[in-house]
Write an enzyme that holds these catalytic residues in place. Structure first.
Site, short mmCIF file in Angstrom:
data_model
loop_
_atom_site.label_atom_id
_atom_site.label_comp_id
_atom_site.label_asym_id
_atom_site.label_seq_id
_atom_site.Cartn_x
_atom_site.Cartn_y
_atom_site.Cartn_z
N ASN A 82 0.84 -1.20 0.00
CA ASN A 82 0.00 0.00 0.00
C ASN A 82 0.88 1.25 0.00
OD1 ASN A 82 -0.39 1.85 2.62
ND2 ASN A 82 0.28 -0.19 3.28
N GLY A 85 -0.36 7.36 1.20
CA GLY A 85 0.15 8.71 1.22
C GLY A 85 -0.40 9.57 2.34
N ASN A 139 4.73 7.78 14.01
CA ASN A 139 5.18 7.13 12.79
C ASN A 139 6.44 7.84 12.31
OD1 ASN A 139 5.60 5.99 10.29
ND2 ASN A 139 3.72 6.78 9.36
N CYS A 142 8.29 8.54 8.10
CA CYS A 142 8.01 9.62 7.17
C CYS A 142 9.30 10.31 6.73
CB CYS A 142 7.09 10.65 7.82
SG CYS A 142 5.51 9.95 8.28
N GLY A 280 -3.63 -6.18 11.31
CA GLY A 280 -3.90 -5.19 10.27
C GLY A 280 -4.38 -5.83 8.99
#
EC number: 1.3.-.-
Length: 328
Positions: A82, A85, A139, A142, A280
């Site tokens: 995936n 974005g 996260n 990035c 997930g």
């Protein structure tokens, strides 16, 4: 209380655990990006947020993002790639419009945050500190726009800086999501612990690609994306084991994640050192999988005469042997 009710009550009790000071119904954590903002799967008959210990909400940035061009998701052998974005409505909308509608009596909610600079991480954390969110997941996979696009999570010193600024802007539990796309994940974990993280999520997706042989182009519009699902489970298990060798000395718990599809998968991660397990990609195959995994974990604990998962965490016994090249 009849026998069936007593059995359900026992399963419910044996699954209860704590993570970063939070009391959880179950060791299962639903992973960011897979369940939207906590309401998507509640539309499915038989699904309940009460079956899981916590839900990581969709990755949120300071300002709204439209995300990447399609295709954003493609199935691969034993997994999926995936590249969404980080499409999201922005921090203010999440706080003001989405969070008030979450049923906080059912489970715990963790916000997942992303930034393009150290300062942005700090600002988002500060805003969520004033809410009733239970914890903040960082996260760090990035890209750091100010430093030419290198991912924060691939540089232990940058990881430290991100965790440090978040720590200074909140009293809530911080969970740092570690990238497997780096040289030494254990060293990175140590730096995040030094900076003040309360927990670690191991691992984020691996970078991968899928190609359309007819067009000779990548299927994913972003060319590459994050690989998840059973294909990455062996890597994730090893990374959990490696990080646990560091985190156990600081009592920093781990969300073990990466390809968990069954109760046995979840138990492997707990034995490797995880305190909770992230689900997930499995939800895309079976949205009702959590109930089955809960039952399997509980039965394993009962069969092994364990009161809870705490006594199972990190019980891996690695093999020892004498190699002809390394005699005693």
């Amino acid at each position: 209380m009849n026998e069936e009710q007593a059995s359900k009550a026992h399963i419910s009790d044996i699954l209860k655990t704590k993570f970063c000071g939070l009391s959880l119904n179950s060791p299962i954590v639903l992973l960011s990006g897979c369940v939207g903002f906590g309401e998507e799967y509640t539309r499915i008959d038989g699904f309940s947020n009460a079956d899981v210990g916590a839900i990581c909400l969709k990755g949120t940035t300071l300002e709204p993002r439209l995300g990447n061009a399609p295709h954003r998701v493609t199935e691969t052998p034993s997994g999926m790639i995936n590249a969404i974005g980080l499409q999201n409505p922005g921090t203010d909308v999440v706080i003001n419009d989405i969070m008030p509608n979450l049923d906080k009596t059912e489970t715990r909610f963790i916000i997942n945050i992303s930034g393009s600079s150290v300062e942005e991480y700090g600002e988002i954390t500060k805003r969520f500190d004033d809410t009733d969110i239970d914890a903040i997941e960082i996260n760090i996979s990035c890209p750091n726009v100010k430093e030419g696009g290198v991912a924060f999570g691939n540089d232990p010193d940058m990881s430290y800086r991100v965790v440090d600024i978040c720590r200074k802007n909140t009293t809530k539990p911080i969970i740092t999501k570690l990238s497997p796309n780096q040289t030494d994940i254990a060293f990175s974990a140590q730096r995040c612990i030094d900076a003040g993280t309360d927990g670690l999520a191991v691992i984020n997706t691996l970078m991968g690609m899928a190609i359309d042989t007819k067009t000779k182009k990548p299927i994913i519009g972003n060319n590459q994306g994050g690989l998840s699902g059973p294909a990455i489970k062996p890597i994730a298990l090893l990374k959990v084991h490696q990080v646990y060798q560091v985190s156990k000395h600081h009592n920093v718990p781990i969300i073990g994640q990466g390809g968990i599809m069954t109760a046995n998968d979840a138990i492997e991660f707990i034995i490797a050192g995880a305190s909770t397990v992230g689900i997930g990609t499995a939800l895309f195959y079976n949205p009702l999988i959590c109930h089955k995994i809960n039952e399997g974990i509980a039965q394993y604990l009962i069969d092994n005469k364990l009161d809870n998962i705490d006594k199972l965490i990190g019980t891996l016994e690695v093999n020892t042997f004498n190699s002809p090249c390394n005699p005693k």
